[in-house]
Design a protein around this motif. Structure first.
Motif, PDB file in Angstrom:
ATOM      1  N   GLU A   6      63.857  16.921  46.350  1.00 24.77           N
ATOM      2  CA  GLU A   6      62.898  16.381  45.381  1.00 24.77           C
ATOM      3  C   GLU A   6      62.001  15.326  46.025  1.00 24.77           C
ATOM      4  N   ARG A   7      62.576  14.477  46.861  1.00 27.10           N
ATOM      5  CA  ARG A   7      61.776  13.461  47.552  1.00 27.10           C
ATOM      6  C   ARG A   7      60.747  14.106  48.473  1.00 27.10           C
ATOM      7  N   LEU A   8      61.179  15.128  49.230  1.00 32.21           N
ATOM      8  CA  LEU A   8      60.251  15.791  50.143  1.00 32.21           C
ATOM      9  C   LEU A   8      59.159  16.534  49.384  1.00 32.21           C
ATOM     10  N   THR A   9      59.504  17.091  48.220  1.00 28.30           N
ATOM     11  CA  THR A   9      58.502  17.766  47.398  1.00 28.30           C
ATOM     12  C   THR A   9      57.459  16.765  46.906  1.00 28.30           C
ATOM     13  N   LEU A  10      57.907  15.600  46.438  1.00 25.36           N
ATOM     14  CA  LEU A  10      56.970  14.568  45.994  1.00 25.36           C
ATOM     15  C   LEU A  10      56.110  14.075  47.151  1.00 25.36           C
ATOM     16  N   HIS A  11      56.726  13.900  48.313  1.00 30.50           N
ATOM     17  CA  HIS A  11      55.992  13.468  49.505  1.00 30.50           C
ATOM     18  C   HIS A  11      54.910  14.487  49.861  1.00 30.50           C
ATOM     19  N   ALA A  12      55.258  15.785  49.795  1.00 27.81           N
ATOM     20  CA  ALA A  12      54.284  16.834  50.105  1.00 27.81           C
ATOM     21  C   ALA A  12      53.133  16.823  49.096  1.00 27.81           C
ATOM     22  N   GLU A  13      53.443  16.586  47.822  1.00 25.12           N
ATOM     23  CA  GLU A  13      52.385  16.511  46.807  1.00 25.12           C
ATOM     24  C   GLU A  13      51.445  15.345  47.083  1.00 25.12           C
ATOM     25  N   VAL A  14      52.011  14.202  47.470  1.00 24.86           N
ATOM     26  CA  VAL A  14      51.192  13.029  47.768  1.00 24.86           C
ATOM     27  C   VAL A  14      50.314  13.302  48.983  1.00 24.86           C
ATOM     28  N   LEU A  15      50.888  13.915  50.025  1.00 23.35           N
ATOM     29  CA  LEU A  15      50.099  14.226  51.221  1.00 23.35           C
ATOM     30  C   LEU A  15      48.969  15.197  50.911  1.00 23.35           C
ATOM     31  N   ALA A  16      49.253  16.209  50.081  1.00 22.33           N
ATOM     32  CA  ALA A  16      48.216  17.171  49.712  1.00 22.33           C
ATOM     33  C   ALA A  16      47.094  16.498  48.925  1.00 22.33           C
ATOM     34  N   LEU A  17      47.462  15.627  48.004  1.00 26.34           N
ATOM     35  CA  LEU A  17      46.456  14.901  47.226  1.00 26.34           C
ATOM     36  C   LEU A  17      45.653  13.961  48.121  1.00 26.34           C
ATOM     37  N   GLN A  18      46.342  13.333  49.063  1.00 23.71           N
ATOM     38  CA  GLN A  18      45.679  12.427  50.004  1.00 23.71           C
ATOM     39  C   GLN A  18      44.666  13.187  50.853  1.00 23.71           C
ATOM     40  N   GLU A  19      45.048  14.347  51.325  1.00 25.08           N
ATOM     41  CA  GLU A  19      44.141  15.142  52.163  1.00 25.08           C
ATOM     42  C   GLU A  19      42.985  15.708  51.350  1.00 25.08           C
ATOM     43  N   LYS A  20      43.276  16.157  50.142  1.00 20.26           N
ATOM     44  CA  LYS A  20      42.246  16.775  49.298  1.00 20.26           C
ATOM     45  C   LYS A  20      41.176  15.767  48.891  1.00 20.26           C
ATOM     46  N   LEU A  21      41.607  14.556  48.496  1.00 18.95           N
ATOM     47  CA  LEU A  21      40.664  13.560  47.995  1.00 18.95           C
ATOM     48  C   LEU A  21      40.211  12.568  49.051  1.00 18.95           C
ATOM     49  N   GLY A  22      40.877  12.561  50.192  1.00 18.05           N
ATOM     50  CA  GLY A  22      40.503  11.633  51.259  1.00 18.05           C
ATOM     51  C   GLY A  22      40.788  10.184  50.899  1.00 18.05           C
ATOM     52  N   ILE A  23      41.929   9.928  50.250  1.00 19.52           N
ATOM     53  CA  ILE A  23      42.294   8.577  49.831  1.00 19.52           C
ATOM     54  C   ILE A  23      43.561   8.144  50.552  1.00 19.52           C
ATOM     55  N   SER A  24      43.944   6.886  50.375  1.00 12.93           N
ATOM     56  CA  SER A  24      45.129   6.370  51.046  1.00 12.93           C
ATOM     57  C   SER A  24      46.393   6.953  50.411  1.00 12.93           C
ATOM     58  N   TYR A  25      47.494   6.830  51.139  1.00 15.09           N
ATOM     59  CA  TYR A  25      48.782   7.316  50.647  1.00 15.09           C
ATOM     60  C   TYR A  25      49.164   6.571  49.368  1.00 15.09           C
ATOM     61  N   LYS A  26      48.911   5.265  49.355  1.00 14.56           N
ATOM     62  CA  LYS A  26      49.237   4.444  48.192  1.00 14.56           C
ATOM     63  C   LYS A  26      48.455   4.910  46.961  1.00 14.56           C
ATOM     64  N   ASP A  27      47.152   5.152  47.131  1.00 12.91           N
ATOM     65  CA  ASP A  27      46.325   5.609  46.002  1.00 12.91           C
ATOM     66  C   ASP A  27      46.752   6.988  45.525  1.00 12.91           C
ATOM     67  N   ALA A  28      47.086   7.861  46.475  1.00 11.29           N
ATOM     68  CA  ALA A  28      47.514   9.213  46.107  1.00 11.29           C
ATOM     69  C   ALA A  28      48.829   9.167  45.337  1.00 11.29           C
ATOM     70  N   SER A  29      49.780   8.331  45.789  1.00 15.54           N
ATOM     71  CA  SER A  29      51.045   8.249  45.061  1.00 15.54           C
ATOM     72  C   SER A  29      50.852   7.624  43.688  1.00 15.54           C
ATOM     73  N   HIS A  30      49.932   6.655  43.594  1.00 22.79           N
ATOM     74  CA  HIS A  30      49.664   6.051  42.297  1.00 22.79           C
ATOM     75  C   HIS A  30      49.050   7.081  41.338  1.00 22.79           C
ATOM     76  N   ARG A  31      48.129   7.888  41.835  1.00 19.57           N
ATOM     77  CA  ARG A  31      47.530   8.937  40.986  1.00 19.57           C
ATOM     78  C   ARG A  31      48.592   9.921  40.508  1.00 19.57           C
ATOM     79  N   LEU A  32      49.480  10.316  41.424  1.00 22.90           N
ATOM     80  CA  LEU A  32      50.540  11.254  41.065  1.00 22.90           C
ATOM     81  C   LEU A  32      51.473  10.622  40.031  1.00 22.90           C
ATOM     82  N   TYR A  33      51.813   9.351  40.222  1.00 20.24           N
ATOM     83  CA  TYR A  33      52.677   8.643  39.283  1.00 20.24           C
ATOM     84  C   TYR A  33      52.022   8.575  37.907  1.00 20.24           C
ATOM     85  N   MET A  34      50.730   8.199  37.868  1.00 19.52           N
ATOM     86  CA  MET A  34      50.048   8.076  36.591  1.00 19.52           C
ATOM     87  C   MET A  34      49.925   9.433  35.888  1.00 19.52           C
ATOM     88  N   ALA A  35      49.765  10.507  36.669  1.00 14.55           N
ATOM     89  CA  ALA A  35      49.719  11.846  36.072  1.00 14.55           C
ATOM     90  C   ALA A  35      51.066  12.177  35.426  1.00 14.55           C
TER      91      ALA A  35
END
Length: 175
Positions: free
Chosen positions: A93-122
């Motif tokens: 589950e942790r690796l799946t969440l990490h992969a989602e954050v990395l994909a969001l980070q790459e797609k939007l070109g934002i920092s890891y922190k911002d990507a994880s925050h977006r995922l958390y808020m979603a």
């Protein structure tokens, strides 16, 4: 110590500075291209940075001390949600969440922190929608139950009423 305001510095070394901009020197000694409207705030921020550095004040560690000592418990959908989760997340589950954050980070070109925050808020928004849905269906269930009780009190038991109606209505062929 000789202080020069960034407002008073003129761009003499760079000839092609856009209109409305000036050259400012940061605390690291580097020169930056700065919009005119930001110069007073920048001067103030650099002065605070310098006074903080002179006093030897360091930044406080991130996060709350309370959050480090005990988990936060939230109430959602008539149940408890534990932060951090109880039981702990599995490695998968942790690796799946990490992969989602990395994909969001790459797609939007934002920092890891911002990507994880977006995922958390979603995820929080999904929980809010699920909570509202649960409450709506619980409300609907109670209203249906109240309506059925009202109808049953008004008309009685439907099987007993059907038998009573059959006894009251005489057969037309019998006459």
């Amino acid at each position: 110590m000789q202080k020069q305001s960034n407002q008073r510095k003129l761009a003499t070394t760079i000839s092609d500075i856009p209109e409305g901009f000036t050259i400012g020197t940061g605390p690291d000694g580097q020169q930056y291209l700065v919009p005119q409207y930001m110069v007073p705030a920048l001067d103030h921020a650099f002065a605070l940075y310098q006074s903080k550095a002179d006093l030897g004040v360091s930044n406080a560690p991130g996060g709350s001390q309370q959050a480090q000592n005990r988990p936060f418990t939230g109430i959602l959908a008539e149940g408890k949600i534990m932060f951090p989760p109880d039981p702990q997340l599995s490695d998968h589950e942790r690796l799946t969440l990490h992969a989602e954050v990395l994909a969001l980070q790459e797609k939007l070109g934002i920092s890891y922190k911002d990507a994880s925050h977006r995922l958390y808020m979603a995820e929080v928004e999904k929980l809010k929608v699920a909570d509202e849905t649960y409450k709506a269906f619980k409300n609907l269930d109670s209203r249906i139950e109240t309506s059925l009780k009202t109808l049953q009190a008004q008309f009685g038991d439907p099987k007993a009423n059907a038998e009573a109606d059959a006894e009251v209505i005489p057969d037309a062929d019998a006459e």
